[in-house]
Design an enzyme around this catalytic site. Structure first.
Site: not given
Ligand code: RIB
Ligand code: CA
Length: 312
Positions: A243, A12
């Site tokens: 992340h 996303d």
């Molecule tokens: O919690 C981190 C996630 O949330 C990552 O995938 C970031 O892109 C958001 O969507």
């Molecule tokens: Ca993400």
């Protein structure tokens, strides 16, 4: 030469998603067979636009297929984390692909067909809500047996969530989809906040990297100041958690993280909705793996080296 692992990136984009995609493109053990998009950091249309733009800009020759624009329960979303990712999901750079167009098939059909084509080989790196995976699981029992593994950035088992005290964004955004995935029987590795919050990309690290990796560096200098600023405002730290790239790092080299085997589930009701729960299996036979530790300096070094090698 060793055969590469076929990978679909379910995403996303999203600033950290964009950073993960350029990292994935630089991983020599992995081959991107497709990109599937889901609502999350922005609307589905915006996330798909951003994925097409990134693939075009970095010559990623893989199809982009749009997926879910609402949760698996059919709930649409129109409030997005604009303070973290910008109104366009990419720090307000208003990216527009010049010629790349999305594939005709929906993401779920593409996932099902790809799992059949690369039976017992296909790894899905999922870094957004699990809605596309949940649709594919509901549509095809063969998808479950054909997919080799899902590596998921999501969840928080032994640390607090980042949306509520209990829940991480990708799981909280569609807990029923996570529930379908966790119960499906597909082997799953959870790369959650337990490890992603331990790898921090500081401003100095990003600036150094940006100066050495060509157009990827230019992208970093376009999108990361906004992300840094949002972290600074919320946490007081001049750096952000790694992340989505942590899930890519796991696919490239699982040994970069420590893991435990067991069974994952998700809380669907009450104030803990979206909480991920892990039951450790002492026999090591569980279908799920939880990343519990990470060699953060090595991950940061790898990300840096791969980007310089590929784009510098
Ligand atoms: O919690 C981190 C996630 O949330 C990552 O995938 C970031 O892109 C958001 O969507
Ligand atoms: Ca993400």
């Amino acid at each position: 030469m060793t055969k590469k692992i076929p990978v679909i990136f379910d995403t996303d984009p999203g600033i950290d998603d964009a950073m993960a995609l350029i990292f994935l493109n630089a991983c020599q053990r992995l081959e991107i067979k497709g990109v599937t998009t889901v609502f999350g950091n922005a609307s589905l249309a915006q996330c798909t636009n951003n994925a097409l733009y990134l693939c075009e800009r970095f010559s990623i020759d893989a199809p982009v297929h749009a997926g879910a624009d609402k949760t698996i329960m059919g709930v649409p979303k129109d409030d997005f984390p604009t303070l973290v990712h910008g109104a366009d999901g990419l720090a307000n750079i208003n990216a527009a692909p010049e010629s790349r167009q999305q594939g005709i098939e929906p993401a779920s059909a593409f996932l099902i067909e790809s799992a059949e084509e690369y039976a017992n080989e296909l790894v899905i790196i999922a870094v957004g809500r699990m809605t596309n995976l949940a649709v594919a699981i509901r549509e095809s029992s063969e998808f479950v047996s054909n997919a080799k593994e899902v590596i998921l950035m999501g969840g928080a088992v032994s640390v607090p969530g980042n949306v509520t005290q209990w829940a991480e964004a990708n799981v909280f955004g569609d807990p029923e989809a996570a529930d379908i995935l966790f119960a499906s029987g597909i082997p799953l590795t959870l790369v959650g906040l337990d490890v992603t919050m331990k790898t921090i990309m500081k401003e100095q690290y990003i600036q150094d990297l940006a100066s050495r990796c060509g157009d990827a560096g230019h992208l970093l200098s376009q999108i990361t100041p906004y992300y840094l600023n949002s972290y600074l405002g919320r946490t007081g730290v001049n750096g952000f958690a790694c992340h989505d790239s942590s899930a890519v790092a796991h696919a490239e080299n699982p040994e970069i993280q420590e893991m435990e085997t067991g069974t994952l589930s998700v809380v669907l009701k009450g104030e803990q909705r979206g909480r991920t729960v892990f039951m450790k299996d002492e026999n090591g036979e569980g279908l799920h793996s939880l990343c519990t530790g990470v060699d953060a300096p090595k991950l940061l070094k790898t990300y840096h080296e791969y980007l310089v090698r590929t784009y510098g």
